[in-house]
Design an enzyme around this catalytic site. Structure first.
Site, mmCIF file in Angstrom:
data_model
loop_
_atom_site.group_PDB
_atom_site.id
_atom_site.type_symbol
_atom_site.label_atom_id
_atom_site.label_comp_id
_atom_site.label_asym_id
_atom_site.label_seq_id
_atom_site.Cartn_x
_atom_site.Cartn_y
_atom_site.Cartn_z
ATOM 1 N N SER A 1 6.401 -2.402 4.651
ATOM 2 C CA SER A 1 7.712 -2.612 4.053
ATOM 3 C C SER A 1 7.708 -3.963 3.357
ATOM 4 C CB SER A 1 8.787 -2.612 5.153
ATOM 5 O OG SER A 1 9.982 -3.173 4.657
ATOM 6 N N GLU B 1 0.819 -1.228 0.000
ATOM 7 C CA GLU B 1 0.000 0.000 0.000
ATOM 8 C C GLU B 1 0.846 1.269 0.000
ATOM 9 O OE1 GLU B 1 -3.189 1.227 -0.212
ATOM 10 O OE2 GLU B 1 -3.610 -0.755 -0.991
ATOM 11 N N GLY B 2 2.030 1.211 0.626
ATOM 12 C CA GLY B 2 2.911 2.385 0.655
ATOM 13 C C GLY B 2 3.294 2.793 -0.764
ATOM 14 N N HIS B 3 3.674 1.797 -1.595
ATOM 15 C CA HIS B 3 4.013 2.108 -2.997
ATOM 16 C C HIS B 3 2.778 2.607 -3.743
ATOM 17 C CE1 HIS B 3 7.013 -1.237 -2.120
ATOM 18 N NE2 HIS B 3 7.803 -0.260 -2.520
ATOM 19 N N GLY C 1 8.722 7.533 -0.427
ATOM 20 C CA GLY C 1 8.032 7.358 0.852
ATOM 21 C C GLY C 1 8.867 7.883 2.015
ATOM 22 N N GLN C 2 8.204 8.536 2.954
ATOM 23 C CA GLN C 2 8.874 9.084 4.140
ATOM 24 C C GLN C 2 9.507 7.976 4.993
ATOM 25 O OE1 GLN C 2 9.727 12.025 5.222
ATOM 26 N NE2 GLN C 2 10.359 11.338 7.270
ATOM 27 N N LYS C 3 9.061 6.726 4.811
ATOM 28 C CA LYS C 3 9.607 5.644 5.643
ATOM 29 C C LYS C 3 11.131 5.571 5.511
ATOM 30 C CE LYS C 3 10.255 1.210 6.081
ATOM 31 N NZ LYS C 3 10.724 0.442 5.001
ATOM 32 N N ASP C 4 11.633 5.793 4.295
ATOM 33 C CA ASP C 4 13.087 5.815 4.096
ATOM 34 C C ASP C 4 13.554 7.263 4.219
ATOM 35 O OD1 ASP C 4 13.608 2.991 3.526
ATOM 36 O OD2 ASP C 4 12.274 3.349 1.844
ATOM 37 N N VAL D 1 2.833 4.721 5.051
ATOM 38 C CA VAL D 1 1.556 4.000 5.193
ATOM 39 C C VAL D 1 1.785 2.861 6.183
ATOM 40 C CG1 VAL D 1 -0.217 2.669 3.972
ATOM 41 C CG2 VAL D 1 0.880 4.609 2.842
HETATM 42 O O1 PAF Z 1 13.338 2.892 -1.877
HETATM 43 C C1 PAF Z 1 13.603 2.032 -2.737
HETATM 44 O O2 PAF Z 1 12.819 1.121 -3.020
HETATM 45 C C2 PAF Z 1 14.946 2.090 -3.461
HETATM 46 O O3 PAF Z 1 15.958 2.519 -2.606
HETATM 47 C C3 PAF Z 1 14.905 2.930 -4.738
HETATM 48 C C4 PAF Z 1 14.592 4.382 -4.452
HETATM 49 C C5 PAF Z 1 13.865 2.363 -5.697
HETATM 50 C C6 PAF Z 1 16.271 2.872 -5.446
HETATM 51 O O4 PAF Z 1 16.618 1.569 -5.763
#
Ligand code: PAF
Length: 279
Positions: free
Chosen positions: A182, A32-34, A144-147, A173
């Site tokens: 994740s 869902e985050g994507h 996403g803010q998660k990373d 999310v």
């Molecule tokens: O966040 C991710 O899934 C990856 O680090 C990304 C931004 C697609 C780069 O490979």
């Protein structure tokens, strides 16, 4: 929805597109985050391109590149439902052909937090994102803010290299119990999964203390540690309370602050974060 596999084909398609392109770079095994990123892109752009590429150069030698979850048919079905226009699916040989030798290094913000424990990780991320931006040439790119540190690093790269695009960071999310979504959550055993929401609970506790006026980072961190220790399967790797823009550690939790943490459950590293105050 069209699936595109080569650089040449993607560039040809890109040249033919009129209007704005929104871009969502992913490593697949979508959740869902994507999909929230895809929806945001669809709202604001004429075309949405999603890339799926498990980028080998951002994984260390002892990390999970080989076992990183992959399920392209499932990803395609989800993206079809979200009405993404193109899925770009390059191979490692396309992205890093024999003799490939150009790297993007963002200094400073990469030498701490994830950068300190995963040497080379952000070099791989910024290089692949730069390459994908060059191929896709988006008007807007969604992350996403998660990373959180990845967002800081890519924003710095976009600004420093005068990239002609807008970077949009979308809130994390969460599952109903608060665990940040994740692709790596599938690694958790049932018992670990049950205890994993403690990351978000500790961040919520930190926010509550901060809203009540606590500014002593050591005290906030200690309260988080005490709470996480109540979930014995979780081993804290780090808890950082840092300036949200420079990622320098803060003795006083002054706004804008980014509290980020890594807790290991068995072999699985879970990351999460919260922003306090406006960046
Ligand atoms: O966040 C991710 O899934 C990856 O680090 C990304 C931004 C697609 C780069 O490979």
């Amino acid at each position: 929805m069209q699936i595109v596999e080569t650089v040449v084909e993607m560039q040809k398609i890109r040249r033919s597109l009129k209007g704005s392109v929104g871009f969502v770079p992913t490593m697949g095994y979508l959740h869902e985050g994507h999909l929230a990123l895809v929806r945001r892109s669809r709202e604001a752009n004429d075309h949405t391109i999603v890339s799926i590429f498990v980028n080998p150069t951002q994984f260390g030698p002892n990390e999970d590149f080989d076992r990183y979850p992959r399920d392209y048919p499932r990803d395609f079905a989800l993206l079809e439902k979200e009405k993404a226009d193109f899925v770009y699916l390059p191979t490692p040989a396309q992205m890093y052909p024999e003799g490939y030798n150009t790297w993007i290094e963002v200094n400073g913000v990469t030498d701490r937090l994830e950068g300190a424990v995963r040497p080379g990780h952000f070099r791989g991320v910024s290089t692949v994102v730069n390459k994908l931006f060059n191929i896709v040439q988006p008007a807007r790119a969604y992350f996403g803010q998660k990373d959180a540190q990845q967002c800081v690093v890519i924003r710095k790269m976009v600004v420093d290299l005068n990239m002609n695009l807008e970077m949009i960071v979308v809130p994390t999310v969460r599952e109903v119990d608060g665990l940040a979504m994740s692709s790596r959550n599938v690694y958790l055993s049932p018992d670990e999964r049950q205890q994993a929401p403690v990351l978000n609970q500790s961040l919520e506790l930190a926010k509550k203390l901060w809203l009540e006026g606590e500014r002593d980072s050591a005290k906030i961190r200690l309260a988080m540690v005490d709470l996480i220790k109540q979930s014995p399967l979780g081993k804290i790797e780090y808890i950082s309370i840092a300036d949200a823009l420079t990622l320098r550690e803060l003795e006083k939790t002054e706004s804008p602050a980014l509290i980020s943490l890594v807790v290991r459950f068995g072999k699985t590293r879970l990351i999460d974060n919260i922003l306090l105050g406006k960046p």
